[in-house]
Scaffold this motif. Structure first.
Motif, PDB file in Angstrom:
ATOM      1  N   GLU A 109      44.473  39.494  11.259  1.00 50.97           N
ATOM      2  CA  GLU A 109      43.370  39.959  10.406  1.00 50.97           C
ATOM      3  C   GLU A 109      42.265  38.911  10.289  1.00 50.97           C
ATOM      4  N   TYR A 144      39.708  38.845  13.218  1.00 48.25           N
ATOM      5  CA  TYR A 144      38.992  40.056  13.618  1.00 48.25           C
ATOM      6  C   TYR A 144      37.486  39.824  13.758  1.00 48.25           C
ATOM      7  N   MET A 187      45.850  41.021  17.235  1.00 46.90           N
ATOM      8  CA  MET A 187      44.880  40.082  16.671  1.00 46.90           C
ATOM      9  C   MET A 187      45.126  39.966  15.161  1.00 46.90           C
ATOM     10  N   ARG A 218      36.475  42.918  15.877  1.00 47.02           N
ATOM     11  CA  ARG A 218      36.314  44.091  15.005  1.00 47.02           C
ATOM     12  C   ARG A 218      35.277  45.047  15.588  1.00 47.02           C
ATOM     13  N   ASN A 253      38.662  46.584   7.132  1.00 44.99           N
ATOM     14  CA  ASN A 253      39.586  45.528   7.522  1.00 44.99           C
ATOM     15  C   ASN A 253      40.392  45.983   8.741  1.00 44.99           C
ATOM     16  N   LYS A 254      41.337  45.183   9.130  1.00 42.06           N
ATOM     17  CA  LYS A 254      42.148  45.484  10.313  1.00 42.06           C
ATOM     18  C   LYS A 254      42.824  46.846  10.193  1.00 42.06           C
ATOM     19  N   ILE A 305      40.255  49.645  10.644  1.00 40.68           N
ATOM     20  CA  ILE A 305      39.838  49.765  12.047  1.00 40.68           C
ATOM     21  C   ILE A 305      40.946  50.451  12.843  1.00 40.68           C
ATOM     22  N   ARG A 306      42.196  50.104  12.568  1.00 43.84           N
ATOM     23  CA  ARG A 306      43.321  50.749  13.254  1.00 43.84           C
ATOM     24  C   ARG A 306      43.338  52.242  12.949  1.00 43.84           C
ATOM     25  N   ALA A 313      45.080  45.996  19.277  1.00 46.56           N
ATOM     26  CA  ALA A 313      44.452  45.867  17.953  1.00 46.56           C
ATOM     27  C   ALA A 313      45.391  45.166  16.974  1.00 46.56           C
ATOM     28  N   ASP A 314      46.674  45.488  17.032  1.00 45.57           N
ATOM     29  CA  ASP A 314      47.664  44.888  16.138  1.00 45.57           C
ATOM     30  C   ASP A 314      47.900  43.408  16.438  1.00 45.57           C
TER      31      ASP A 314
END
Length: 132
Positions: free
Chosen positions: A25, A28, A23, A40, A73-74, A77-78, A20-21
């Motif tokens: 922002e 996404y 990719m 995303r 946002n990223k 989602i994280r 996830a990290d």
């Protein structure tokens, strides 16, 4: 046995969060083809799926498939991924009959995380190394 489950879960969590990290922002929203989830959406699906599989296959609590809308946002989602993994970790730590669905849950995560690594590669990003 519980310690082994928790170890496998930590490996899955760390690798999923690293993917996830990886990719950026601004990528996404990338989708590898029309009609295919964006990165995303895929990360959101993994997080939602962890909770759904936990409920239905580990806790044996029939839960309808009703994903929440994909938003955030990223970083959000994280956080969603971290919360889902924490919930599964709490369930495993509590014990009970976790054998029924634990491996199926990890398999579902691996399936979709594999799709995410393909999205990274299409974007020219080398996926993080898998450590086990």
């Amino acid at each position: 046995m519980k310690a082994q489950f928790l170890e496998h879960l930590a490996i899955s969590r760390d690798y999923t969060l690293n993917v996830a990290d990886a990719m950026p922002e601004d990528a996404y929203e990338f989708s590898p083809a029309p009609g295919v989830w964006s990165f995303r959406e895929l990360m959101h699906h993994i997080a939602y799926g962890i909770l759904w599989w936990r409920d239905n296959y580990i806790l044996q609590q029939e839960t309808a498939w009703a994903p929440t809308p994909v938003k955030g946002n990223k970083a959000q989602i994280r956080q969603e991924l971290e919360a889902a993994y924490a919930s599964l970790e709490d369930t495993v730590s509590a014990g009970g009959n976790i054998h029924n669905g634990f491996h199926a849950t990890l398999d579902h995560i691996s399936h979709h995380r594999g799709q995410a690594t393909i999205s990274l590669r299409i974007q020219g990003i080398v996926p993080p190394e898998y450590n086990f």
